[in-house]
Scaffold this motif. Structure first.
Motif, PDB file in Angstrom:
ATOM      1  N   SER A  68      11.375  50.924   2.669  1.00 20.80           N
ATOM      2  CA  SER A  68      11.473  49.481   2.844  1.00 20.80           C
ATOM      3  C   SER A  68      11.230  49.241   4.279  1.00 20.80           C
ATOM      4  CB  SER A  68      13.045  48.869   2.614  1.00 20.80           C
ATOM      5  OG  SER A  68      14.043  49.361   3.476  1.00 20.80           O
ATOM      6  N   PRO A  99       4.809  42.620  -1.757  1.00 20.61           N
ATOM      7  CA  PRO A  99       5.508  43.101  -2.986  1.00 20.61           C
ATOM      8  C   PRO A  99       5.923  44.491  -3.155  1.00 20.61           C
ATOM      9  CG  PRO A  99       3.412  42.067  -3.151  1.00 20.61           C
ATOM     10  CD  PRO A  99       3.411  42.237  -1.874  1.00 20.61           C
ATOM     11  N   ALA A 102       9.075  44.697  -1.056  1.00 23.39           N
ATOM     12  CA  ALA A 102      10.128  44.101  -1.704  1.00 23.39           C
ATOM     13  C   ALA A 102      10.873  45.054  -2.938  1.00 23.39           C
ATOM     14  CB  ALA A 102       9.794  42.731  -2.441  1.00 23.39           C
ATOM     15  N   PHE A 106      14.671  46.280  -2.961  1.00 19.22           N
ATOM     16  CA  PHE A 106      15.436  45.932  -3.983  1.00 19.22           C
ATOM     17  C   PHE A 106      16.177  47.394  -4.393  1.00 19.22           C
ATOM     18  CE2 PHE A 106      15.886  45.759  -8.427  1.00 19.22           C
ATOM     19  CZ  PHE A 106      16.793  44.817  -8.745  1.00 19.22           C
ATOM     20  N   LEU A 137      15.066  41.840   2.243  1.00 16.89           N
ATOM     21  CA  LEU A 137      14.553  41.775   0.786  1.00 16.89           C
ATOM     22  C   LEU A 137      14.312  40.143   0.984  1.00 16.89           C
ATOM     23  CD1 LEU A 137      14.225  42.494  -2.155  1.00 16.89           C
ATOM     24  CD2 LEU A 137      16.306  41.755  -2.518  1.00 16.89           C
ATOM     25  N   PHE A 138      14.836  39.156   1.606  1.00 14.46           N
ATOM     26  CA  PHE A 138      14.547  37.708   1.623  1.00 14.46           C
ATOM     27  C   PHE A 138      13.483  37.765   2.615  1.00 14.46           C
ATOM     28  CE2 PHE A 138      19.187  36.685   0.879  1.00 14.46           C
ATOM     29  CZ  PHE A 138      19.243  36.687  -0.568  1.00 14.46           C
ATOM     30  N   TYR A 140      10.862  39.561   2.783  1.00 15.65           N
ATOM     31  CA  TYR A 140       9.671  39.979   1.961  1.00 15.65           C
ATOM     32  C   TYR A 140       9.234  39.047   0.998  1.00 15.65           C
ATOM     33  CZ  TYR A 140       9.312  44.957   3.119  1.00 15.65           C
ATOM     34  OH  TYR A 140       8.888  46.411   3.804  1.00 15.65           O
ATOM     35  N   LEU A 141      10.427  38.637   0.226  1.00 18.74           N
ATOM     36  CA  LEU A 141      10.299  37.535  -0.830  1.00 18.74           C
ATOM     37  C   LEU A 141       9.684  36.291  -0.312  1.00 18.74           C
ATOM     38  CD1 LEU A 141      13.535  37.955  -2.986  1.00 18.74           C
ATOM     39  CD2 LEU A 141      11.348  38.722  -3.412  1.00 18.74           C
ATOM     40  N   ILE A 144       5.873  36.649   0.356  1.00 22.00           N
ATOM     41  CA  ILE A 144       5.469  36.898  -0.822  1.00 22.00           C
ATOM     42  C   ILE A 144       5.144  35.206  -1.261  1.00 22.00           C
ATOM     43  CG2 ILE A 144       5.461  37.041  -3.509  1.00 22.00           C
ATOM     44  CD1 ILE A 144       6.985  39.677  -2.712  1.00 22.00           C
ATOM     45  N   GLY A 145       6.210  34.420  -1.119  1.00 27.99           N
ATOM     46  CA  GLY A 145       6.213  33.084  -1.424  1.00 27.99           C
ATOM     47  C   GLY A 145       5.227  32.111  -0.580  1.00 27.99           C
TER      48      GLY A 145
END
Lengths: 246, 56
Positions: A68, A99, A102, A106, A137-138, A140-141, A144-145
């Motif tokens: 990670s 991705p 992430a 996770f 994690l947030f 990474y998300l 992606i977003g």
């Protein structure tokens, strides 16, 4: 010589063909290291004298947590290269990494939580290590977003690279969190300057799993990069040849 | 064998950790594999349509 090779490697048709072959060879290696790591970790390694067999979660938890952070650095470095030198392939690497990162973040959180329940008596504590990993994690998300939200891929990639650079500050915080703050999380047993405080029979499977996860990342990254390249270059003549050769 | 599966009483924790990992990692490879097929299909469809438009 190296620059020449790099230049050739980053030409889309060459990268596409070579990465296809690489994926096959790396998959063979992945299966070998995974088999060795799992057999060593689940069967050969002795049970821990304090944690019993529950410690075997280490063989997915720790390599996933390492990945990670590692993937974040790969993404930040390739993002910087893309920003400064406008190298297409570096751009693709930096937008294809989130991705995968992430996924590993996770896994680090979930397997850590599953390990925490029998050892600490709780699934979750809001301490520095766990919280900073959750922020990762947030991040990474968010990346992606951000990438999917911006229509123009070049602009989107640049935004991803810049946000990734801002988030780099979180990486040392995660790594040193167990030393800077009081926490339930145990300190490092391998990544410290002293001799690793883990028995060799327990350490070897851990290293095998770490290599397996690195290989997995390389494979997943190559697969995603090929797709991204195809989509970006779909009007190029070399894509015609790919379609005919299929 | 059954002793191995019991994991010294930690079977639930150990196997659920490995189970989740297997699922997530398999999905992580399956997804780009399927995307690749889809991308190739879509591009070849687009090209064929383009050729047809040129001939009309």
């Amino acid at each position: 010589m190296i620059m020449k090779w790099l230049h050739k490697f980053s030409s889309p048709p060459y990268f596409y063909a070579l990465s296809g072959k690489l994926i096959k060879w790396l998959s063979v290696l992945l299966v070998a290291f995974l088999a060795a790591g799992l057999y060593g970790g689940l069967v050969l390694a002795p049970a821990d004298y304090q944690q019993g067999d529950s410690f075997r979660i280490i063989y997915v938890h720790v390599p996933a947590a390492w990945m990670s952070l590692f993937i974040y650095m790969v993404m930040a470095v390739s993002g910087t290269i893309a920003l400064v030198w406008r190298i297409k392939l570096a751009e693709i690497v930096s937008v294809c990494s989130p991705p995968i990162g992430a996924g590993f973040t996770f896994l680090a959180l979930v397997t850590g939580s599953i390990w925490g329940k029998p050892m600490w008596g709780t699934w979750w504590v809001w301490d520095a290590r766990l919280t900073s990993e959750l922020i990762l994690l947030f991040l990474y998300l968010g990346l992606i977003g951000l990438y999917t939200a911006i229509e123009d891929k070049r602009t989107a990639s640049r935004s991803v690279a810049i946000l990734a650079l801002v988030g780099v500050v979180n990486i040392p915080i995660i790594h040193y969190s167990v030393e800077w703050w009081n926490t339930l999380h145990q300190g490092p047993t391998v990544t410290k300057f002293d001799k690793p405080s883990i028995h060799i029979d327990m350490l070897i499977p851990l290293l095998n799993m770490a290599i397996a996860f690195k290989l997995y990342f390389a494979i997943a990254l190559l697969m995603r990069s090929r797709n991204e390249l195809l989509q970006r270059e779909q009007n190029g003549r070399w894509v015609e040849e790919v379609l005919e050769g299929k | 064998m059954s002793q191995f599966l019991e994991m010294g009483g930690y079977a639930f924790y150990v196997w659920s950790a490995y189970g989740v990992s297997t699922l997530v990692l398999c999905y992580g490879l399956l997804r780009p594999y399927l995307d690749h097929k889809k991308t190739l299909r879509e591009i070849s469809l687009k090209r064929r349509q383009h050729k047809r438009d040129l001939n009309d």
